[in-house]
Motif scaffolding. Structure first.
Motif, PDB file in Angstrom:
ATOM      1  N   ALA A  97      55.225  12.641  -6.992  1.00 22.72           N
ATOM      2  CA  ALA A  97      53.919  13.022  -6.444  1.00 22.72           C
ATOM      3  C   ALA A  97      52.801  12.304  -7.197  1.00 22.72           C
ATOM      4  O   ALA A  97      51.850  11.781  -6.586  1.00 22.72           O
ATOM      5  CB  ALA A  97      53.733  14.535  -6.518  1.00 22.72           C
ATOM      6  N   VAL A  98      52.884  12.263  -8.522  1.00 19.73           N
ATOM      7  CA  VAL A  98      51.888  11.545  -9.331  1.00 19.73           C
ATOM      8  C   VAL A  98      51.915  10.054  -8.985  1.00 19.73           C
ATOM      9  O   VAL A  98      50.871   9.418  -8.794  1.00 19.73           O
ATOM     10  CB  VAL A  98      52.136  11.760 -10.830  1.00 19.73           C
ATOM     11  CG1 VAL A  98      51.231  10.851 -11.668  1.00 19.73           C
ATOM     12  CG2 VAL A  98      51.915  13.222 -11.209  1.00 19.73           C
ATOM     13  N   THR A  99      53.111   9.492  -8.877  1.00 19.07           N
ATOM     14  CA  THR A  99      53.256   8.090  -8.506  1.00 19.07           C
ATOM     15  C   THR A  99      52.599   7.817  -7.152  1.00 19.07           C
ATOM     16  O   THR A  99      51.869   6.834  -6.988  1.00 19.07           O
ATOM     17  CB  THR A  99      54.745   7.705  -8.428  1.00 19.07           C
ATOM     18  OG1 THR A  99      55.327   7.838  -9.724  1.00 19.07           O
ATOM     19  CG2 THR A  99      54.915   6.274  -7.958  1.00 19.07           C
ATOM     20  N   GLY A 100      52.856   8.700  -6.195  1.00 19.39           N
ATOM     21  CA  GLY A 100      52.311   8.504  -4.864  1.00 19.39           C
ATOM     22  C   GLY A 100      50.796   8.522  -4.841  1.00 19.39           C
ATOM     23  O   GLY A 100      50.156   7.624  -4.286  1.00 19.39           O
ATOM     24  N   THR A 289      50.410  25.431 -10.338  1.00 17.13           N
ATOM     25  CA  THR A 289      51.075  24.358 -11.067  1.00 17.13           C
ATOM     26  C   THR A 289      50.985  24.573 -12.573  1.00 17.13           C
ATOM     27  O   THR A 289      50.093  25.244 -13.075  1.00 17.13           O
ATOM     28  CB  THR A 289      50.455  22.991 -10.730  1.00 17.13           C
ATOM     29  OG1 THR A 289      49.099  22.971 -11.178  1.00 17.13           O
ATOM     30  CG2 THR A 289      50.511  22.700  -9.241  1.00 17.13           C
ATOM     31  N   LYS A 290      51.929  23.947 -13.282  1.00 20.52           N
ATOM     32  CA  LYS A 290      51.934  24.031 -14.748  1.00 20.52           C
ATOM     33  C   LYS A 290      52.524  22.742 -15.321  1.00 20.52           C
ATOM     34  O   LYS A 290      53.663  22.384 -15.006  1.00 20.52           O
ATOM     35  CB  LYS A 290      52.755  25.242 -15.201  1.00 20.52           C
ATOM     36  CG  LYS A 290      52.743  25.485 -16.710  1.00 20.52           C
ATOM     37  CD  LYS A 290      53.525  26.744 -17.058  1.00 20.52           C
ATOM     38  CE  LYS A 290      53.529  26.985 -18.568  1.00 20.52           C
ATOM     39  NZ  LYS A 290      54.330  28.191 -18.928  1.00 20.52           N
ATOM     40  N   GLY A 291      51.726  22.036 -16.123  1.00 16.17           N
ATOM     41  CA  GLY A 291      52.217  20.848 -16.802  1.00 16.17           C
ATOM     42  C   GLY A 291      52.081  19.550 -16.034  1.00 16.17           C
ATOM     43  O   GLY A 291      52.536  18.509 -16.510  1.00 16.17           O
ATOM     44  N   VAL A 292      51.451  19.581 -14.865  1.00 17.44           N
ATOM     45  CA  VAL A 292      51.349  18.377 -14.041  1.00 17.44           C
ATOM     46  C   VAL A 292      50.602  17.260 -14.767  1.00 17.44           C
ATOM     47  O   VAL A 292      51.034  16.105 -14.790  1.00 17.44           O
ATOM     48  CB  VAL A 292      50.683  18.693 -12.687  1.00 17.44           C
ATOM     49  CG1 VAL A 292      50.370  17.409 -11.916  1.00 17.44           C
ATOM     50  CG2 VAL A 292      51.590  19.590 -11.846  1.00 17.44           C
ATOM     51  N   MET A 293      49.474  17.599 -15.381  1.00 14.59           N
ATOM     52  CA  MET A 293      48.710  16.567 -16.087  1.00 14.59           C
ATOM     53  C   MET A 293      49.455  16.057 -17.317  1.00 14.59           C
ATOM     54  O   MET A 293      49.335  14.881 -17.676  1.00 14.59           O
ATOM     55  CB  MET A 293      47.331  17.097 -16.479  1.00 14.59           C
ATOM     56  CG  MET A 293      46.328  17.137 -15.333  1.00 14.59           C
ATOM     57  SD  MET A 293      46.011  15.505 -14.584  1.00 14.59           S
ATOM     58  CE  MET A 293      45.247  14.630 -15.960  1.00 14.59           C
ATOM     59  N   LYS A 311      42.394  10.840 -14.135  1.00 17.18           N
ATOM     60  CA  LYS A 311      41.502  11.297 -15.209  1.00 17.18           C
ATOM     61  C   LYS A 311      41.408  12.815 -15.255  1.00 17.18           C
ATOM     62  O   LYS A 311      41.122  13.402 -16.287  1.00 17.18           O
ATOM     63  CB  LYS A 311      40.105  10.691 -15.022  1.00 17.18           C
ATOM     64  CG  LYS A 311      40.037   9.182 -15.237  1.00 17.18           C
ATOM     65  CD  LYS A 311      38.612   8.684 -15.081  1.00 17.18           C
ATOM     66  CE  LYS A 311      38.503   7.204 -15.470  1.00 17.18           C
ATOM     67  NZ  LYS A 311      39.353   6.338 -14.640  1.00 17.18           N
ATOM     68  N   ASP A 312      41.650  13.436 -14.122  1.00 19.12           N
ATOM     69  CA  ASP A 312      41.463  14.880 -14.008  1.00 19.12           C
ATOM     70  C   ASP A 312      42.454  15.422 -12.988  1.00 19.12           C
ATOM     71  O   ASP A 312      42.927  14.689 -12.104  1.00 19.12           O
ATOM     72  CB  ASP A 312      40.022  15.187 -13.569  1.00 19.12           C
ATOM     73  CG  ASP A 312      39.709  16.675 -13.595  1.00 19.12           C
ATOM     74  OD1 ASP A 312      39.708  17.277 -12.499  1.00 19.12           O
ATOM     75  OD2 ASP A 312      39.481  17.224 -14.685  1.00 19.12           O
ATOM     76  N   PHE A 313      42.754  16.716 -13.093  1.00 21.23           N
ATOM     77  CA  PHE A 313      43.681  17.358 -12.158  1.00 21.23           C
ATOM     78  C   PHE A 313      43.201  17.223 -10.710  1.00 21.23           C
ATOM     79  O   PHE A 313      44.013  17.104  -9.788  1.00 21.23           O
ATOM     80  CB  PHE A 313      43.839  18.831 -12.536  1.00 21.23           C
ATOM     81  CG  PHE A 313      44.844  19.576 -11.699  1.00 21.23           C
ATOM     82  CD1 PHE A 313      46.187  19.237 -11.735  1.00 21.23           C
ATOM     83  CD2 PHE A 313      44.450  20.626 -10.880  1.00 21.23           C
ATOM     84  CE1 PHE A 313      47.126  19.926 -10.971  1.00 21.23           C
ATOM     85  CE2 PHE A 313      45.382  21.321 -10.114  1.00 21.23           C
ATOM     86  CZ  PHE A 313      46.716  20.971 -10.160  1.00 21.23           C
ATOM     87  N   GLY A 323      45.913  25.567 -11.336  1.00 19.92           N
ATOM     88  CA  GLY A 323      46.882  25.120 -12.320  1.00 19.92           C
ATOM     89  C   GLY A 323      46.379  23.963 -13.127  1.00 19.92           C
ATOM     90  O   GLY A 323      45.179  23.693 -13.193  1.00 19.92           O
ATOM     91  N   ASN A 324      47.326  23.231 -13.728  1.00 17.35           N
ATOM     92  CA  ASN A 324      46.964  22.104 -14.569  1.00 17.35           C
ATOM     93  C   ASN A 324      48.083  21.061 -14.544  1.00 17.35           C
ATOM     94  O   ASN A 324      49.129  21.273 -14.003  1.00 17.35           O
ATOM     95  CB  ASN A 324      46.716  22.590 -16.010  1.00 17.35           C
ATOM     96  CG  ASN A 324      47.913  23.337 -16.584  1.00 17.35           C
ATOM     97  OD1 ASN A 324      49.020  22.818 -16.689  1.00 17.35           O
ATOM     98  ND2 ASN A 324      47.692  24.590 -16.959  1.00 17.35           N
TER      99      ASN A 324
END
Length: 324
Positions: A97-100, A289-293, A311-313, A323-324
């Motif tokens: 998801a972050v990659t996308g 969410t938890k730990g995404v950043m 740079k930010d959630f 979440g974060n």
């Protein structure tokens, strides 16, 4: 070039070559209904989607929608579906998801879905830690998957190099990885529920202690993503998806026995076994969410992202997500 960057380079080519036509649930079926396509992968981490499907919760919250469900092998395959305009809503690991998002795939996180136990299982009694792995193969779902990122996090902590075990990876869907581990064609399998539960029941299969310190229990595993077109151009349907997912998660948490009856057939187990899995301490269903950043920052630091990290959630998630 590292494996993670190879994946992103391919994705960037796709972004430039595939049509970015809107997919956002705006297409109509022959009978005038709005079509919504949802893609997910294997395992009980995606249990809320099965509840949504069987109880027709999206249809409950939005009149005139026809939902099409698709099961794919990896988060990267789901990303390609968003790029081609074939998918409106997806569920995948945090890493893909972050990659996308950072690569320009037109979606953001719309909700958390689940945290699940992740373990490295082995059929080799000599492998107790990552330091014992030399040329042995580690099956995991895909290069760039959340399992790959977790392996890299553990490798950075224990071996001093996040990419130390990249060449050991054998990319396989979770069910194939389990079969290969049991048959002995691979030495290790980094996987999640229910496969970790099933593999633990097999003679000669043990856990390699590696992941708990880098990805604590309760941290997000699967998140739901929605196309930006859906969120911007059909906000009522977007809200219906988010509401339906929250209702499904609430159902699993508060009606676990009934949910187990609903979900057991897909995993070919009895309801009692499914209920035991659903109530495992590391099996957590939540919209927050938890730990995404934390994972996004690690991916940026260790070369898993071709572009600059978030740079930010809010760069990764829509405004409704907590979440974060």
């Amino acid at each position: 070039m590292k494996h993670g960057k190879k994946v992103i380079a391919v994705m960037l080519i796709l972004i430039m070559t595939l049509s970015l036509a809107a997919c956002g649930g705006g297409d109509e079926t022959a009978d005038g209904k709005t079509k919504l396509t949802i893609a997910h992968q294997y395992g009980i981490a995606y249990a809320p989607l099965e509840v949504m499907k069987q109880q027709k919760l999206i249809e409950k919250h939005y009149d005139g929608v026809e939902v099409e469900w698709s099961t794919l092998n990896s988060g990267s395959a789901i990303n390609e579906g968003f790029l081609s305009g074939d998918i409106d809503v997806g569920a995948m690991g945090v890493g893909p998801a972050v990659t996308g998002v950072t690569s320009g795939v037109p979606y953001k996180i719309c909700s958390n879905m689940s945290a699940q136990p992740h373990k490295i299982m082995t059929n080799n009694p000599n492998i107790k830690s990552l330091k014992d792995i030399t040329d042995e193969k580690i099956a995991l779902v895909n290069i760039g998957s959340i399992q790959h990122i977790l392996l890299a996090m553990a490798a950075k902590e224990q071996l001093g190099d996040a990419h130390a075990l990249d060449e050991n990876i054998a990319a396989m869907a979770h069910p194939d990885g389990m079969s290969s581990l049991i048959s002995g064609s691979v030495d290790c399998h980094l996987t999640t529920s229910p496969y970790v539960f099933k593999e633990a029941e097999e003679d000669g299969i043990t856990e390699v202690e590696a992941l708990e310190s880098v990805w604590p229990s309760g941290n997000s595993f699967i998140v739901a993503v929605a196309s930006t077109d859906l969120q911007e151009n059909n906000p009522e349907l977007y809200d219906a998806v988010v509401a339906a997912l929250a209702e499904a998660i609430d159902y699993i948490n508060n009606n676990t026995a009934e949910a187990a009856e609903m979900l057991c057939e897909a995993e070919d187990v009895d309801a009692a076994t499914m209920e035991k899995w659903l109530t495992d301490k590391d099996c957590v269903y939540s919209t927050e969410t938890k730990g995404v950043m934390d994972m996004a920052n690690f991916m940026a630091e260790e070369g898993f992202l071709e572009n600059e990290g978030p740079k930010d959630f809010s760069d990764l998630a829509f405004d409704n997500v907590k979440g974060n």
